[in-house]
Structure formats: C-alpha cells, structure tokens
Design a protein around this motif. Structure first.
Motif, PDB file in Angstrom:
ATOM      1  N   GLU A 182      26.169 -11.208   8.671  1.00  9.98           N
ATOM      2  CA  GLU A 182      26.781 -11.266   9.999  1.00  9.98           C
ATOM      3  C   GLU A 182      25.924 -12.123  10.932  1.00  9.98           C
ATOM      4  N   HIS A 183      26.521 -13.091  11.595  1.00 12.74           N
ATOM      5  CA  HIS A 183      25.842 -13.996  12.540  1.00 12.74           C
ATOM      6  C   HIS A 183      24.767 -14.852  11.862  1.00 12.74           C
ATOM      7  N   THR A 184      24.692 -14.862  10.530  1.00 11.74           N
ATOM      8  CA  THR A 184      23.544 -15.454   9.837  1.00 11.74           C
ATOM      9  C   THR A 184      23.996 -16.372   8.713  1.00 11.74           C
TER      10      THR A 184
ATOM     11  N   SER B 145      20.259 -18.522  19.817  1.00  9.43           N
ATOM     12  CA  SER B 145      20.172 -19.174  18.510  1.00  9.43           C
ATOM     13  C   SER B 145      18.731 -19.090  18.013  1.00  9.43           C
TER      14      SER B 145
ATOM     15  N   ASN C 185      22.911 -16.817  15.018  1.00  6.75           N
ATOM     16  CA  ASN C 185      23.508 -16.984  16.341  1.00  6.75           C
ATOM     17  C   ASN C 185      24.203 -15.681  16.711  1.00  6.75           C
ATOM     18  N   ALA C 186      23.585 -14.934  17.641  1.00 10.20           N
ATOM     19  CA  ALA C 186      24.071 -13.590  17.941  1.00 10.20           C
ATOM     20  C   ALA C 186      23.761 -13.242  19.390  1.00 10.20           C
TER      21      ALA C 186
ATOM     22  N   THR D 105      24.424 -15.179  24.087  1.00  7.46           N
ATOM     23  CA  THR D 105      24.208 -15.610  22.704  1.00  7.46           C
ATOM     24  C   THR D 105      22.934 -16.433  22.603  1.00  7.46           C
TER      25      THR D 105
ATOM     26  N   ILE E 279      22.120  -7.397  13.589  1.00 13.63           N
ATOM     27  CA  ILE E 279      22.744  -8.007  12.418  1.00 13.63           C
ATOM     28  C   ILE E 279      23.177  -6.852  11.525  1.00 13.63           C
TER      29      ILE E 279
END
Length: 351
Positions: free
Chosen positions: A254-256, A330, A289-290, A328, A308
């Motif tokens: 997730e997000h990765t 990065s 990116n989260a 968000t 995550i």
C-alpha cells in the motif's frame, strides 16, 4: 580466568519451557548483555549461572569448572539486583563491607577495600548515611560498590537501572561502562532496554520465549538483524517493516513501490531504518507516497510517520521540516538501504 560456558542448557517447570537449548561461550572479561522482552528467559539464564535456579538439562562451566552442583556462594560470582537489596539498618560503609565479613576476609583489609569500591562509584562522602537517606541512583551505586568490593570473577547484573529515572539511567549507565573497563571482570547484564544493550555490550544475546534469536556485537545486530523480531526490537525507533509482494523485481505494498528487489516473486517483508530513508526534495521520485499520520519534533530531527497497511512507517527529516498531518509526503527508500525477510518465518534473506 573467568570464561563461562553454557552447554545445551535447558530450564523447564513441568511443561513450561523457560530456556531452551542455550549454547554460548562468554569470553574472559567480556561484557555480555542478555536482551529481550519480559518472560523471554534472560533473567532465568542469569539465575542459573548464579546458582539461584537449578539447570534442568545441560552444563554451566565457570573458568573451566562445571558448577551445576555448586552453591551460589561457591561460584565466585557477585550479583547486582534491580531492587538494590540494601540493609536498611546499616550505613553505606557497612553495606559495602558486609560481603567481606560474611566471607571471612581479613578484617585489616576491609577499610582499604571499602574505600576503593566507594571511590569507584563516587560514594566516599555518603559512607555515614543509611539507605533511606539516599536517592535511587545513590542506592544503586551502593549495590554496585558492594558487588565490586568482593573482587569476584564474574559480575551478574539483573536490570540494575530499571528503577531509576531517565536522567539517572544515563549517568549510571556511563558509570557501569567505565567500571567494566576499569575492573576488567567478566560481566553478564540482563535488560529489556535495547539502548542499554547497544551502549554497554561487547556482545548482545537477543532472546524470545526462551530461545536465542541472535548473538553478535551491537553493530552486527543493528546492521544485520537475523529476523523480523530482532529488527523490530533493536533501534529507536525500531526498523520499519512493510508486508508486501515482489513481482518482477518490484516490491508492492500500500502506497509503496520499490524497484530493484532481485528476489523471486512472492510475499516478502521489507525493512529499512528511519535514518536511512529521506523525504523527497527537488523533484525526486519517492518510493512511498502516503499521507502523514503524525510528526514529532525530536530536537535534532523531525520524525515523520505514515501508515502502510497496519504498520506505522517512520523517516527522519531535517529539524526545520514542517508539514501538516494528512498532507501527502514522498519518501525515498531505494532498495540499497532495504533489508529482506521471509514472510512466513521472518528469517533474514540474503547476506
């Protein structure tokens, strides 16, 4: 010479296993730390070495002599407890002197030995006081001096700093480090505090549920943890661990999205240290990116955390970095800084 050997040592109470198949040689004059959470078997191991617990199976040797059947008083070890265990009716001088009286040491040498031990822990000005008149840190130093005065072959220290406040823990830890260098005596130190382990030890034994997980120098254990348990237990903050999958050399979660993971396709736990990653700047493309979950000012840095899956993942940013929760962010996590662990066993993959 006070080399200590534990050979296939087990400790069981009925069906409950306290320590399982412990094998280790502790070198003469080594400072060894037994590290792990409550109930992992570290104190039980120390108590078996001291003779306060019987060994269910296996052998313990000190200086080449098997001591399984020796009484604690005959093992030439000196123990410092978490609870200080001072005699309230005696002043500091008499508390330090007591082991010499019990062991029948020549009385004409007592004063010199007590003064030397008191000087080592900076207690000469407090020798007339009773324990009730001392601070927690001073009481622990009395306990240290009482152990030193015996001049044993082995020091055993069972969480000696856990009753002290944070500032005293730092100063007393430095004192123990200096004493270990000055006395050059084999020392086994039990703690659940990984900072104590990292700062004091020549070698660390990480334990979980009675089983040794990894033995090595603090640097070895920090840089190359043997499994996800060690990775998550060592470090402040602990290593970030992300569950995901590898597909065609790309790690997905997730997000990765992390490229360059040259491992077979399948599930993987990927880890990295907060200080090894960084916040993307000047058009850099981050691998995570989260939204920011929380940020904490540490003084010398800002700790940024994102979620995550079910895990919090942290990265250290410059102390001037500012952002809003929910914004968000990065994060750059190149594969070169990553550790890889098997998803099913948690064991380290690779070097």
């Amino acid at each position: 010479m006070a080399e200590i050997q534990l050979r296939n040592v087990h400790k069981r109470w009925g069906s409950f296993v306290g320590v399982e198949d412990f094998n280790l040689t502790i070198a003469d004059r080594e400072f060894l730390v037994l590290l792990g959470p409550s109930g992992c078997g570290k104190t039980t191991t120390m108590r078996m070495i001291a003779g306060l617990e019987d060994v269910t199976e296996g052998e313990i040797a000190i200086g080449g002599k098997v001591v399984n059947n020796l009484e604690p008083k005959d093992r030439d070890v000196s123990m410092v407890f978490q609870s200080y265990a001072l005699y309230p009716n005696m002043n500091v001088y008499e508390n330090i002197r007591f082991p010499l009286k019990v062991r029948g040491v020549d009385p004409t040498t007592h004063d010199e030995k007590v003064m030397r031990a008191a000087d080592m822990v900076e207690l000469r000005d407090f020798l007339h006081r009773k324990p009730a008149e001392l601070s927690g840190g001073q009481r622990q130093r009395v306990a240290l001096a009482r152990a030193i005065v015996r001049e044993p072959n082995v020091f055993l220290m069972d969480e000696p700093l856990s009753n002290l406040d944070a500032k005293l823990r730092v100063s007393t830890r430095a004192q123990i480090k200096n004493l270990s260098h000055e006395l050059a005596v084999t020392t086994i130190y039990v703690t659940h505090d990984q900072i104590e382990a990292m700062t004091l030890a020549d070698r660390v034994v990480v334990m979980k549920a009675g089983i040794v997980q990894q033995v090595g120098s603090p640097t070895d254990i920090y840089d190359t943890p043997a499994n996800t348990f060690v990775a998550s237990f060592i470090g402040s903050p602990a290593m970030n661990l992300i569950e995901g999958e590898v597909n065609g050399g790309m790690f997905h979660s997730e997000h990765t999205l992390i490229d360059g993971v040259n491992l077979p396709d399948g599930k993987l736990v990927l880890g990295f240290r907060a200080e090894d990653a960084w916040i993307a700047q000047d058009g850099e493309a981050g691998q995570i990116n989260a939204p920011i979950y929380t940020q904490e000012l540490l003084g010398d840095a800002v700790m940024i955390s994102v979620r995550i899956g079910g895990a919090l993942v942290s990265v250290k940013a410059d102390k001037t970095y500012r952002a809003e929760i929910g914004e968000t962010v990065s994060i750059c996590v190149p594969d070169t800084i990553c550790h890889h662990f098997a998803a099913d066993t948690g064991a380290r993959i690779g070097e």
